[in-house]
Design a protein around this motif. Structure first.
Motif, PDB file in Angstrom:
ATOM      1  N   ALA A 249      66.138  67.574 -55.809  1.00  0.00           N
ATOM      2  CA  ALA A 249      65.737  66.503 -56.724  1.00  0.00           C
ATOM      3  C   ALA A 249      66.390  66.704 -58.095  1.00  0.00           C
ATOM      4  CB  ALA A 249      64.220  66.464 -56.852  1.00  0.00           C
ATOM      5  N   THR A 250      66.459  67.962 -58.519  1.00  0.00           N
ATOM      6  CA  THR A 250      67.062  68.273 -59.828  1.00  0.00           C
ATOM      7  C   THR A 250      68.499  67.753 -59.884  1.00  0.00           C
ATOM      8  OG1 THR A 250      65.722  70.269 -59.951  1.00  0.00           O
ATOM      9  CG2 THR A 250      67.653  70.189 -61.385  1.00  0.00           C
ATOM     10  N   MET A 251      69.244  68.050 -58.835  1.00  0.00           N
ATOM     11  CA  MET A 251      70.631  67.594 -58.788  1.00  0.00           C
ATOM     12  C   MET A 251      70.705  66.068 -58.760  1.00  0.00           C
ATOM     13  SD  MET A 251      73.833  68.222 -58.667  1.00  0.00           S
ATOM     14  CE  MET A 251      74.651  69.567 -57.851  1.00  0.00           C
TER      15      MET A 251
ATOM     16  N   VAL B 292      63.061  56.793 -59.792  1.00  0.00           N
ATOM     17  CA  VAL B 292      61.750  57.362 -59.480  1.00  0.00           C
ATOM     18  C   VAL B 292      61.974  58.757 -58.900  1.00  0.00           C
ATOM     19  CG1 VAL B 292      59.655  57.143 -58.073  1.00  0.00           C
ATOM     20  CG2 VAL B 292      60.706  55.088 -59.079  1.00  0.00           C
ATOM     21  N   ASP B 293      61.265  59.729 -59.477  1.00  0.00           N
ATOM     22  CA  ASP B 293      61.326  61.100 -58.992  1.00  0.00           C
ATOM     23  C   ASP B 293      60.273  61.237 -57.887  1.00  0.00           C
ATOM     24  OD1 ASP B 293      61.023  63.781 -58.514  1.00  0.00           O
ATOM     25  OD2 ASP B 293      60.790  64.371 -60.615  1.00  0.00           O
ATOM     26  N   GLY B 294      60.755  61.276 -56.655  1.00  0.00           N
ATOM     27  CA  GLY B 294      59.832  61.280 -55.514  1.00  0.00           C
ATOM     28  C   GLY B 294      59.612  62.656 -54.906  1.00  0.00           C
TER      29      GLY B 294
ATOM     30  N   LEU C 139      64.555  63.154 -54.052  1.00  0.00           N
ATOM     31  CA  LEU C 139      63.589  64.048 -53.397  1.00  0.00           C
ATOM     32  C   LEU C 139      64.253  65.363 -53.011  1.00  0.00           C
ATOM     33  CD1 LEU C 139      64.242  63.804 -50.099  1.00  0.00           C
ATOM     34  CD2 LEU C 139      63.140  61.607 -50.449  1.00  0.00           C
ATOM     35  N   SER C 140      63.414  66.326 -52.645  1.00  0.00           N
ATOM     36  CA  SER C 140      63.871  67.668 -52.247  1.00  0.00           C
ATOM     37  C   SER C 140      63.425  67.962 -50.816  1.00  0.00           C
ATOM     38  CB  SER C 140      63.240  68.742 -53.144  1.00  0.00           C
ATOM     39  OG  SER C 140      63.809  68.714 -54.415  1.00  0.00           O
ATOM     40  N   ALA C 141      64.346  68.446 -49.992  1.00  0.00           N
ATOM     41  CA  ALA C 141      64.014  68.720 -48.579  1.00  0.00           C
ATOM     42  C   ALA C 141      62.999  69.849 -48.439  1.00  0.00           C
ATOM     43  CB  ALA C 141      65.292  69.066 -47.811  1.00  0.00           C
ATOM     44  N   HIS C 142      63.054  70.844 -49.355  1.00  0.00           N
ATOM     45  CA  HIS C 142      62.179  72.006 -49.178  1.00  0.00           C
ATOM     46  C   HIS C 142      60.715  71.703 -49.481  1.00  0.00           C
ATOM     47  CE1 HIS C 142      61.412  73.142 -53.450  1.00  0.00           C
ATOM     48  NE2 HIS C 142      62.520  72.455 -53.642  1.00  0.00           N
ATOM     49  N   LYS C 143      60.449  70.535 -50.068  1.00  0.00           N
ATOM     50  CA  LYS C 143      59.051  70.164 -50.315  1.00  0.00           C
ATOM     51  C   LYS C 143      58.525  69.300 -49.174  1.00  0.00           C
ATOM     52  CE  LYS C 143      59.570  70.173 -55.350  1.00  0.00           C
ATOM     53  NZ  LYS C 143      58.877  71.365 -55.813  1.00  0.00           N
ATOM     54  N   MET C 144      59.407  69.009 -48.216  1.00  0.00           N
ATOM     55  CA  MET C 144      58.979  68.179 -47.078  1.00  0.00           C
ATOM     56  C   MET C 144      59.247  68.896 -45.761  1.00  0.00           C
ATOM     57  SD  MET C 144      61.605  65.086 -47.975  1.00  0.00           S
ATOM     58  CE  MET C 144      61.342  64.136 -46.480  1.00  0.00           C
TER      59      MET C 144
HETATM   60  N1  PLP Z   1      60.446  66.712 -59.725  1.00  0.00           N
HETATM   61  C1  PLP Z   1      59.211  67.105 -59.418  1.00  0.00           C
HETATM   62  C2  PLP Z   1      58.066  66.161 -59.632  1.00  0.00           C
HETATM   63  C3  PLP Z   1      58.994  68.379 -58.901  1.00  0.00           C
HETATM   64  O1  PLP Z   1      57.759  68.776 -58.595  1.00  0.00           O
HETATM   65  C4  PLP Z   1      60.098  69.244 -58.726  1.00  0.00           C
HETATM   66  C5  PLP Z   1      59.899  70.626 -58.251  1.00  0.00           C
HETATM   67  O2  PLP Z   1      58.830  71.193 -58.385  1.00  0.00           O
HETATM   68  C6  PLP Z   1      61.364  68.767 -59.051  1.00  0.00           C
HETATM   69  C7  PLP Z   1      61.503  67.515 -59.562  1.00  0.00           C
HETATM   70  C8  PLP Z   1      62.567  69.632 -58.877  1.00  0.00           C
HETATM   71  O3  PLP Z   1      62.792  69.862 -57.526  1.00  0.00           O
HETATM   72  P1  PLP Z   1      63.903  70.914 -57.063  1.00  0.00           P
HETATM   73  O4  PLP Z   1      63.587  72.192 -57.785  1.00  0.00           O
HETATM   74  O5  PLP Z   1      63.697  71.013 -55.593  1.00  0.00           O
HETATM   75  O6  PLP Z   1      65.215  70.331 -57.429  1.00  0.00           O
END
Ligand code: PLP
Length: 419
Positions: free
Chosen positions: A106-108, A211-213, A234-239
């Protein structure tokens, strides 16, 4: 209220979540002889066998680079990789796989949009609207861009229960606004934001939305067309998938107007020393060799989520949240930070006279894994006048007994600090 043991197994029309839990090997490990209660799912989620095995199978028998090799193994790997793009598009209800870009997280995703779309379309005096509930990942890229361009950041305030002040949002939205970037779900206090309403208002004003999902995609049905956003990350490691991988959804017309971010191999039409041209999205944004095995793992994670069903996941996590909120709020020494009416299964709290890190350490001694700190959301902490909180975040694979263990652990911490 029903007992934990009665609430775990829900059969009939619903799913037996204890059987689903059995598919996550880490959840059966122990910490100092006690069973692990993993309640840090907002930080990262654990993987089911389906994901672990699929990545291992792929690496042992199917691995090759993608989009370059003319040989059979590479063609099959490319096919598998692109099939996952299609799966993600369906999962997010995007119009087509061309709207799905693989990133490293998600950061990227946010950084990509800020550095490419943002650098092209945001100028001096333009305004970017964020909310007071953002993760640093959805603040800092905009702050850097604003500093570089002379743009201005405006912030949607949050009320005492942790909900966005939508009237103030209406006032902030103006003909100077170029972008609204908000989180779907707050990682620090769990608020589910009205992103559909925010995007509709922004769109009516001709403003682009992101939107940051990261905290929403694993826990609820996502429909990017219904939300009406231009970008969704979104981030794969949170799903329940691998780390080092994320997704950027971009509305086709918006992605097409967006210049490349990283440049290099596999995103060009023609390169000369004088001038180069680039391919269309999504490959325009995927320079270099991608995280092939991780993408395959994300495909398995999506199949897994679909097999459980996002509505069922949402219902089960709501039950866990309600049970935990009821029990935790009965402890007199606890203050829950964030009591929004629409909340994801996150409980952030402080305990009188105790530092959140000490609370987390005491819980750890009972085998309970929670997060303590500012959760990469210092402005949110500032809003609630705390430096940090202890945060328990739940997944459908958690049990109601684990909620009770959390409550017992907090009571123990209370006694210890009182003592
Ligand atoms: N946005 C939200 C709402 C998050 O909770 C997080 C990680 O905790 C991020 C962005 C960043 O995700 P990542 O570190 O997987 O890039």
């Amino acid at each position: 209220m029903a007992k934990a043991s009665e609430m775990n197994t829900i059969t009939g029309k619903d799913v037996d979540f204890s059987r689903i839990r059995n598919q996550f090997p880490v959840l059966f490990s122990s910490v100092r002889g006690l069973p692990l209660a993993y309640l840090d799912n907002a930080a990262t989620t654990q993987k089911p066998w389906a994901v672990i095995n699929r990545m291992s199978e792929f690496d042992s028998a199917e691995y090759a680079t993608v989009r370059r090799g003319a040989y059979r193994l590479a063609e099959q790997a490319t096919q598998g990789f692109e099939d996952v793009r299609g799966k993600v598009a369906l999962f997010l209800k995007a119009n087509s796989p061309e709207e799905i870009v693989f990133t490293s997280g998600a950061t990227m995703g946010v950084n990509l949009v800020a550095a490419s779309w943002g650098r092209k379309f945001i100028g001096e005096g333009d305004e970017i609207i964020l909310s007071h509930l953002e993760h640093h990942a959805n603040i800092l890229p905009w702050q850097m861009l604003a500093q570089e361009k002379g743009a201005v950041i405006k912030v949607i305030p949050v009320n005492d229960i942790g909900e966005l002040d939508m009237e103030e949002f209406d006032r902030l939205l103006s003909n100077r606004t170029k972008l609204v970037a908000v989180t779907h779900v707050s990682n620090s206090i769990g608020t589910i934001n009205p992103v559909q309403a925010i995007c509709a208002k922004a769109r009516a004003a001709g403003v682009v939305t992101l939107v940051d999902g990261a905290q929403a995609a694993p826990h609820m049905n996502i429909d990017v067309r219904k939300i009406g956003c231009d970008f969704y990350v979104l981030s794969a490691h949170k799903m329940y998938g691998p780390s080092g991988l994320g997704v950027l959804y971009g509305r086709k017309e918006t992605l097409e107007r967006t210049p490349p971010f990283l440049t290099g191999g596999d995103m060009i039409e023609r390169v000369t020393f004088e001038k180069s041209t680039f391919v269309k999205p999504p490959h325009r944004f995927e320079a270099g060799t991608p995280a092939v095995t991780q993408v395959i793992g994300l495909g398995a994670a999506i199949d897994f989520l679909n097999s459980v069903g996002m509505e069922r996941i949402e219902r089960q996590e709501k039950k866990l949240l309600d049970y935990a909120t009821e029990l935790v709020s009965r402890i007199e020494t606890v203050s829950i930070i964030g009591n929004a009416r629409h909340k994801a299964a996150i409980i952030s709290f402080t305990l009188a006279d105790a530092h959140p890190h000490d609370v987390a350490t005491i819980l750890d001694s009972e085998g309970i894994a929670v997060r303590a700190g500012h959760h990469c959301a210092q402005p949110t902490m500032d809003r609630f006048c705390v430096a940090a909180t202890t945060r328990a975040s739940f997944s459908f694979y958690n049990t109601f007994e684990e909620v009770e263990r959390l409550v017992e652990g907090i009571k123990q911490a209370t006694d210890l600090f009182r003592g």
